[in-house]
Design a protein around this motif. Structure first.
Motif, PDB file in Angstrom:
ATOM      1  N   GLN A 163     -19.395 -34.243   3.393  1.00  0.00           N
ATOM      2  CA  GLN A 163     -20.187 -33.149   2.836  1.00  0.00           C
ATOM      3  C   GLN A 163     -19.454 -32.086   3.117  1.00  0.00           C
ATOM      4  O   GLN A 163     -18.332 -31.864   3.759  1.00  0.00           O
ATOM      5  CB  GLN A 163     -21.576 -33.048   3.297  1.00  0.00           C
ATOM      6  CG  GLN A 163     -21.609 -33.018   4.782  1.00  0.00           C
ATOM      7  CD  GLN A 163     -22.824 -33.252   5.390  1.00  0.00           C
ATOM      8  OE1 GLN A 163     -23.542 -34.189   5.236  1.00  0.00           O
ATOM      9  NE2 GLN A 163     -23.226 -32.248   6.450  1.00  0.00           N
ATOM     10  N   CYS A 164     -19.797 -30.594   2.345  1.00  0.00           N
ATOM     11  CA  CYS A 164     -19.194 -29.615   2.499  1.00  0.00           C
ATOM     12  C   CYS A 164     -19.388 -29.038   4.201  1.00  0.00           C
ATOM     13  O   CYS A 164     -20.466 -29.075   4.588  1.00  0.00           O
ATOM     14  CB  CYS A 164     -19.643 -28.389   1.712  1.00  0.00           C
ATOM     15  SG  CYS A 164     -18.817 -27.140   1.995  1.00  0.00           S
ATOM     16  N   VAL A 165     -18.229 -28.877   4.988  1.00  0.00           N
ATOM     17  CA  VAL A 165     -18.415 -28.437   6.260  1.00  0.00           C
ATOM     18  C   VAL A 165     -19.004 -27.045   6.343  1.00  0.00           C
ATOM     19  O   VAL A 165     -19.713 -26.815   7.431  1.00  0.00           O
ATOM     20  CB  VAL A 165     -16.930 -28.444   6.780  1.00  0.00           C
ATOM     21  CG1 VAL A 165     -16.128 -27.213   6.272  1.00  0.00           C
ATOM     22  CG2 VAL A 165     -16.897 -28.451   8.339  1.00  0.00           C
ATOM     23  N   ASP A 166     -19.055 -26.172   5.332  1.00  0.00           N
ATOM     24  CA  ASP A 166     -19.821 -25.004   5.544  1.00  0.00           C
ATOM     25  C   ASP A 166     -21.291 -25.139   5.095  1.00  0.00           C
ATOM     26  O   ASP A 166     -22.150 -24.516   5.833  1.00  0.00           O
ATOM     27  CB  ASP A 166     -19.321 -23.855   4.448  1.00  0.00           C
ATOM     28  CG  ASP A 166     -17.882 -23.300   5.395  1.00  0.00           C
ATOM     29  OD1 ASP A 166     -17.646 -23.750   6.390  1.00  0.00           O
ATOM     30  OD2 ASP A 166     -17.320 -22.573   4.781  1.00  0.00           O
ATOM     31  N   CYS A 167     -21.521 -25.584   3.976  1.00  0.00           N
ATOM     32  CA  CYS A 167     -23.114 -25.581   3.341  1.00  0.00           C
ATOM     33  C   CYS A 167     -23.634 -26.989   3.392  1.00  0.00           C
ATOM     34  O   CYS A 167     -24.735 -26.996   3.005  1.00  0.00           O
ATOM     35  CB  CYS A 167     -23.000 -24.809   1.826  1.00  0.00           C
ATOM     36  SG  CYS A 167     -22.492 -26.059   0.809  1.00  0.00           S
ATOM     37  N   GLY A 168     -22.895 -28.065   3.604  1.00  0.00           N
ATOM     38  CA  GLY A 168     -23.610 -29.291   3.725  1.00  0.00           C
ATOM     39  C   GLY A 168     -23.854 -29.886   2.314  1.00  0.00           C
ATOM     40  O   GLY A 168     -24.147 -31.010   2.124  1.00  0.00           O
ATOM     41  N   VAL A 186     -14.388 -28.496   2.102  1.00  0.00           N
ATOM     42  CA  VAL A 186     -14.971 -27.255   1.422  1.00  0.00           C
ATOM     43  C   VAL A 186     -15.384 -27.302   0.095  1.00  0.00           C
ATOM     44  O   VAL A 186     -14.500 -27.672  -0.855  1.00  0.00           O
ATOM     45  CB  VAL A 186     -14.135 -26.021   1.856  1.00  0.00           C
ATOM     46  CG1 VAL A 186     -14.826 -24.897   1.447  1.00  0.00           C
ATOM     47  CG2 VAL A 186     -13.725 -25.860   3.326  1.00  0.00           C
ATOM     48  N   CYS A 187     -16.600 -27.227  -0.327  1.00  0.00           N
ATOM     49  CA  CYS A 187     -17.136 -27.221  -1.603  1.00  0.00           C
ATOM     50  C   CYS A 187     -16.422 -26.035  -2.574  1.00  0.00           C
ATOM     51  O   CYS A 187     -16.025 -25.076  -1.873  1.00  0.00           O
ATOM     52  CB  CYS A 187     -18.408 -27.565  -1.676  1.00  0.00           C
ATOM     53  SG  CYS A 187     -19.310 -25.883  -1.554  1.00  0.00           S
ATOM     54  N   PRO A 188     -16.620 -26.068  -3.942  1.00  0.00           N
ATOM     55  CA  PRO A 188     -16.163 -25.009  -4.685  1.00  0.00           C
ATOM     56  C   PRO A 188     -16.897 -23.760  -4.432  1.00  0.00           C
ATOM     57  O   PRO A 188     -16.240 -22.762  -4.512  1.00  0.00           O
ATOM     58  CB  PRO A 188     -16.514 -25.544  -6.153  1.00  0.00           C
ATOM     59  CG  PRO A 188     -16.483 -27.138  -5.967  1.00  0.00           C
ATOM     60  CD  PRO A 188     -16.798 -27.215  -4.606  1.00  0.00           C
ATOM     61  N   ASP A 189     -18.026 -23.869  -4.162  1.00  0.00           N
ATOM     62  CA  ASP A 189     -19.117 -22.425  -3.985  1.00  0.00           C
ATOM     63  C   ASP A 189     -18.307 -21.813  -2.392  1.00  0.00           C
ATOM     64  O   ASP A 189     -18.558 -20.660  -2.462  1.00  0.00           O
ATOM     65  CB  ASP A 189     -20.142 -22.727  -3.744  1.00  0.00           C
ATOM     66  CG  ASP A 189     -21.035 -23.195  -4.941  1.00  0.00           C
ATOM     67  OD1 ASP A 189     -20.364 -22.819  -5.964  1.00  0.00           O
ATOM     68  OD2 ASP A 189     -21.854 -23.789  -5.074  1.00  0.00           O
ATOM     69  N   CYS A 190     -17.951 -22.640  -1.477  1.00  0.00           N
ATOM     70  CA  CYS A 190     -17.467 -22.008  -0.100  1.00  0.00           C
ATOM     71  C   CYS A 190     -16.081 -21.800  -0.101  1.00  0.00           C
ATOM     72  O   CYS A 190     -15.644 -21.238   0.855  1.00  0.00           O
ATOM     73  CB  CYS A 190     -18.039 -23.079   0.995  1.00  0.00           C
ATOM     74  SG  CYS A 190     -19.861 -23.308   0.953  1.00  0.00           S
ATOM     75  N   ARG A 191     -15.490 -22.029  -0.908  1.00  0.00           N
ATOM     76  CA  ARG A 191     -13.735 -21.933  -0.693  1.00  0.00           C
ATOM     77  C   ARG A 191     -13.409 -20.668  -0.833  1.00  0.00           C
ATOM     78  O   ARG A 191     -12.135 -20.011  -0.225  1.00  0.00           O
ATOM     79  CB  ARG A 191     -13.113 -22.967  -1.596  1.00  0.00           C
ATOM     80  CG  ARG A 191     -13.266 -22.527  -3.208  1.00  0.00           C
ATOM     81  CD  ARG A 191     -12.589 -23.827  -4.183  1.00  0.00           C
ATOM     82  NE  ARG A 191     -10.828 -23.529  -3.957  1.00  0.00           N
ATOM     83  CZ  ARG A 191     -10.360 -24.237  -4.487  1.00  0.00           C
ATOM     84  NH1 ARG A 191     -10.646 -25.342  -5.291  1.00  0.00           N
ATOM     85  NH2 ARG A 191      -9.164 -24.088  -4.464  1.00  0.00           N
TER      86      ARG A 191
HETATM   87 ZN    ZN Z   1     -20.184 -25.491   0.578  1.00  0.00          ZN
END
Ligand code: ZN
Length: 266
Positions: A163-168, A186-191
């Protein structure tokens, strides 16, 4: 590499131990200085006296990447190896340059995650197992990558890849990157907002990383990833390892040594 000498006893002591020779260099006229990785005593540095003489009893058993049983005599400042017996010959390893260099890389990685006196049988057994596989099977492009992942797993540094390390958030089909600094995908939203190094990670690459973190070598061996996946997996593991080694290993190893030293002197 951290080398804190914590010997409290001045009494010479001899013991027998299973080991892999992870480092070896010429020393003096005919001796060899070796670094041994052991299951329960971590790294042991010792001199193999006379090992380079043609008729030495130690012979080739204290050469690089030998899997041996050795007798170690603990000295005040320098330990020495008095006997060495081969456990597995690993002959195939010593015949090909590419296999040998892969084996040396694995040994060096295991060494960098080890300290003198630090017990880590899982790491030792993984190195022996991988050297035996390297010895008996054709070279595979994922061998070193899988070993890197096992070293991370054994030492508690597997990156966040499910999963995304920042937002899960769960994995989307595309748009992910890997951040060594944040320790995972890292997901597209958090990058967007961050200034750290971001590495390309396709969905197949992420799946491959997840598989390597969970599966035994036998289940990874049949895989034939394409060039892009190999390159991405190689880069991600290399950068993640580098980050872990720079930030964590030295300080953790140092703290372990200090704790042991304190309990020894109580
Ligand atoms: Zn994320």
């Amino acid at each position: 590499m951290l080398t804190v000498n914590l010997m409290v006893s001045s009494r010479p002591r001899t013991y027998s131990v299973e080991a892999v020779v992870v480092r070896a260099s010429d020393f003096g006229e005919a001796d060899r200085l070796v670094t041994l990785l052991t299951p329960f005593s971590g790294l042991v540095r010792a001199v193999a006296r006379g090992a380079r003489k043609p008729k030495s009893r130690l012979g080739g058993n204290v050469d690089l990447l030998r899997h041996v049983k050795v007798s170690v005599n603990e000295g005040r400042s320098l330990h020495s190896v008095s006997q060495a017996q081969s456990i597995s010959s690993l002959r195939g390893l010593h015949t090909g340059l590419e296999k040998m260099s892969t084996g040396l890389y694995m040994a060096e990685l295991a060494e960098r995650f080890s300290v003198e006196g630090g017990s880590n049988p899982a790491l030792f057994n993984q190195l022996v197992k991988m050297l035996q596989i390297l010895d008996s099977e054709p070279l595979h492009p994922l061998m070193a990558r899988w070993f890197e992942m096992q070293v991370l797993r054994i030492n508690g540094f597997v990156p966040t890849i499910s999963q995304c390390v920042d937002c899960g958030a769960g994995l989307e089909p595309q748009g992910h990157v890997f951040s060594p600094e944040r320790g995972g995908i890292v997901c597209p939203d958090c990058r967007a907002s961050e200034s750290d190094v971001l590495l390309t990670a396709s969905l197949n690459t992420v799946k491959l990383l997840r598989h390597m973190a969970r599966a035994q070598w036998e289940a990874v061996q049949p895989l034939r990833p394409d060039e892009d996946e190999l390159r991405q997996v190689g880069r991600i593991l290399k950068e993640h390892l580098q980050f872990v080694l720079d930030r964590n290993v030295r300080s953790t190893a140092f703290m372990d040594e200090v704790t042991r030293w304190r309990s020894d002197s109580d």
